[in-house]
Design a protein around this motif. Structure first.
Motif, short mmCIF file in Angstrom:
data_model
loop_
_atom_site.label_atom_id
_atom_site.label_comp_id
_atom_site.label_asym_id
_atom_site.label_seq_id
_atom_site.Cartn_x
_atom_site.Cartn_y
_atom_site.Cartn_z
N VAL A 1 49.00 -17.13 8.38
CA VAL A 1 47.53 -17.21 8.30
C VAL A 1 47.04 -18.51 7.69
CG1 VAL A 1 47.26 -14.70 8.20
CG2 VAL A 1 47.40 -16.02 6.07
N ALA A 2 47.95 -19.39 7.31
CA ALA A 2 47.54 -20.65 6.71
C ALA A 2 46.61 -21.40 7.68
CB ALA A 2 48.76 -21.51 6.40
N GLY A 3 45.44 -21.77 7.21
CA GLY A 3 44.47 -22.48 8.04
C GLY A 3 43.63 -21.60 8.94
N VAL A 4 43.87 -20.29 8.91
CA VAL A 4 43.10 -19.34 9.73
C VAL A 4 41.94 -18.80 8.91
CG1 VAL A 4 43.16 -17.15 10.99
CG2 VAL A 4 45.12 -18.70 11.09
N ASP A 5 40.75 -18.82 9.47
CA ASP A 5 39.56 -18.31 8.78
C ASP A 5 39.18 -16.95 9.37
OD1 ASP A 5 37.22 -17.83 7.44
OD2 ASP A 5 36.11 -19.52 8.31
N LEU A 6 39.36 -15.90 8.59
CA LEU A 6 39.03 -14.55 9.05
C LEU A 6 37.74 -14.03 8.42
CD1 LEU A 6 42.58 -12.87 9.01
CD2 LEU A 6 41.38 -13.94 10.92
N THR A 7 36.90 -14.93 7.95
CA THR A 7 35.61 -14.52 7.41
C THR A 7 34.82 -13.73 8.47
OG1 THR A 7 35.53 -16.49 6.02
CG2 THR A 7 33.45 -15.32 6.40
N GLU B 1 51.58 -6.54 1.63
CA GLU B 1 51.61 -7.96 1.97
C GLU B 1 50.75 -8.28 3.19
OE1 GLU B 1 52.76 -9.95 -0.22
OE2 GLU B 1 53.43 -8.21 -1.37
N THR B 2 50.66 -7.34 4.11
CA THR B 2 49.76 -7.51 5.25
C THR B 2 48.32 -7.62 4.78
OG1 THR B 2 51.27 -6.29 6.71
CG2 THR B 2 48.96 -6.47 7.41
N ALA B 3 47.92 -6.68 3.92
CA ALA B 3 46.56 -6.68 3.38
C ALA B 3 46.30 -7.93 2.55
CB ALA B 3 46.33 -5.43 2.55
N ARG B 4 47.29 -8.34 1.77
CA ARG B 4 47.12 -9.50 0.90
C ARG B 4 46.83 -10.76 1.74
NH1 ARG B 4 49.29 -9.89 -3.99
NH2 ARG B 4 51.03 -8.48 -3.48
N SER B 5 47.61 -10.98 2.78
CA SER B 5 47.44 -12.19 3.59
C SER B 5 46.15 -12.16 4.37
CB SER B 5 48.64 -12.37 4.52
OG SER B 5 49.81 -12.62 3.77
N LEU B 6 45.75 -10.99 4.86
CA LEU B 6 44.47 -10.88 5.55
C LEU B 6 43.32 -11.20 4.60
CD1 LEU B 6 45.04 -7.62 7.63
CD2 LEU B 6 44.78 -9.93 8.54
N ALA B 7 43.40 -10.66 3.38
CA ALA B 7 42.34 -10.91 2.40
C ALA B 7 42.30 -12.38 2.01
CB ALA B 7 42.56 -10.03 1.16
N ARG B 8 43.46 -13.01 1.86
CA ARG B 8 43.50 -14.42 1.51
C ARG B 8 42.86 -15.29 2.60
NH1 ARG B 8 49.63 -14.77 -1.12
NH2 ARG B 8 48.99 -14.28 -3.25
N VAL C 1 51.19 -12.38 13.12
CA VAL C 1 51.19 -13.11 14.39
C VAL C 1 50.39 -12.33 15.43
CG1 VAL C 1 52.62 -13.89 16.33
CG2 VAL C 1 53.34 -14.36 13.98
N ALA C 2 50.69 -11.03 15.54
CA ALA C 2 49.96 -10.20 16.51
C ALA C 2 48.49 -10.08 16.15
CB ALA C 2 50.60 -8.81 16.59
N ALA C 3 48.17 -10.19 14.86
CA ALA C 3 46.80 -9.99 14.40
C ALA C 3 45.93 -11.23 14.56
CB ALA C 3 46.80 -9.56 12.93
N VAL C 4 46.52 -12.43 14.45
CA VAL C 4 45.67 -13.63 14.42
C VAL C 4 46.03 -14.70 15.44
CG1 VAL C 4 45.31 -13.27 11.94
CG2 VAL C 4 47.01 -14.94 12.69
N ALA C 5 47.24 -14.68 16.00
CA ALA C 5 47.62 -15.75 16.93
C ALA C 5 46.72 -15.72 18.16
CB ALA C 5 49.08 -15.61 17.34
#
Length: 309
Positions: free
Chosen positions: A14-20, A36-43, A250-254
């Motif tokens: 998710v580095a560089g991905v903006d999920l705002t 860890e899934t929730a943590r990275s999504l929140a970050r 990857v499946a969530a943001v790619a």
């Protein structure tokens, strides 16, 4: 041959991905890979709802990851699933079906369903079905909505046995029951994408790889021995929970999966298709044909709909 192991973490993905503005639900987000899934999504800026059985543990996770909401969900309880769906309001952009159970002896729900199939597949099936209008609304907002379901290499041990889903006639084998539920996870993604793609909702399945989590606490000695043999044979390399969550992200943001579903991802990429009689130890990075079979997927959808309706 087993391919190279992807050592990226979920944070790397998710580095560089903006999920705002993205609203996400993660089931089973109070431990292991779910945290860890929730943590990275929140970050990355997503508004994350942790769907968990233990809301105290969920609240602790929210404090740990620095934000999010908690909502109770017991996937083995039809009333709990219905109540969760009823509480949800507004659009949903990302549903991550991460929760799962492993049991060492035959356990049934009040309906008589085998617990692993009921929790790992039927509960998530009913949840996704109930949240479909919210996913469609989310897709209209952002161009697509995604459903990501966590499966396992264990799917290679059994297809969905339609003639005896709940072990009413065959001897109970907890490994086979778990495997059947993980194959069902993949078949759900195949048929959900076929049915829901016109609404720009796509579903994909991921294999997190070998991760030591609380899921193994109820393993039988046979299951522990099998896992040890698989590791010794090089069938998998243990990953950290952050690494295990990477393929989910990857499946969530790619971007390549924004409009493409029905895939089974392993090590951050689409898995190679292997025959149903393929050896698990030397093909653990593959996906068996029975887990992507469109006819089996349609049949499972029909059966599942009849059970949860």
């Amino acid at each position: 041959m087993v391919g190279p192991v992807d050592t990226r973490t979920a944070d790397d993905v998710v580095a560089g991905v903006d999920l705002t503005g993205v609203r996400a639900i993660v089931t089973g987000a109070s431990s292991g890979i779910g945290v860890e899934t929730a943590r990275s999504l929140a970050r990355a800026g997503a508004q994350v709802t942790l769907a968990v059985r233990n809301t105290d543990a969920g609240a602790a996770t929210v404090r740990d990851i620095g934000g999010g909401d908690v909502s109770r969900l017991d996937l083995a309880d039809r009333a709990s699933v219905a109540a969760f769906v009823e509480r949800w309001t507004g659009p949903l952009h990302l549903l991550i079906n991460n929760a799962g159970v492993v049991v060492s002896r035959l356990t049934r729900t009040p309906e008589g369903w085998e617990l692993q199939f009921a929790t790992n597949h039927l509960g998530h099936f009913a949840l996704a079905l109930g949240l479909r209008p919210a996913l469609a609304e989310g897709a209209r907002e952002r161009g697509s909505a995604r459903v990501v379901t966590v499966s396992s290499t264990a799917h290679m041990r059994s297809p969905v046995v339609f003639d005896d889903l709940h072990f009413e006639r065959r001897p109970y084998d907890p490994q086979a029951a778990y495997a059947q539920s993980k194959t069902a996870n993949s078949l759900f993604s195949v048929e959900a994408t076929r049915r829901w793609a016109p609404d720009s909702i796509v579903a994909n399945t991921v294999n997190p790889g070998g991760v030591a989590t609380g899921l193994q606490r109820d393993f039988t000695q046979q299951q522990k021995d099998y896992l040890a043999a698989a590791e010794a044979a090089g069938a998998f390399v243990y990953k950290t929970p952050q690494q295990g969550a990477a393929t989910t992200l990857v499946a969530a943001v790619a971007p390549e999966y924004a409009h493409s579903g029905g895939h089974y991802l392993d090590n951050g990429r689409e898995a190679r298709l292997v025959e149903n009689d393929a050896d698990l130890f030397t093909n653990s990075d593959g996906v068996k044909r029975w887990a992507l079979d469109p006819e089996a997927a349609q049949r499972l959808w029909k059966v599942s709909s009849e059970l949860v309706s």
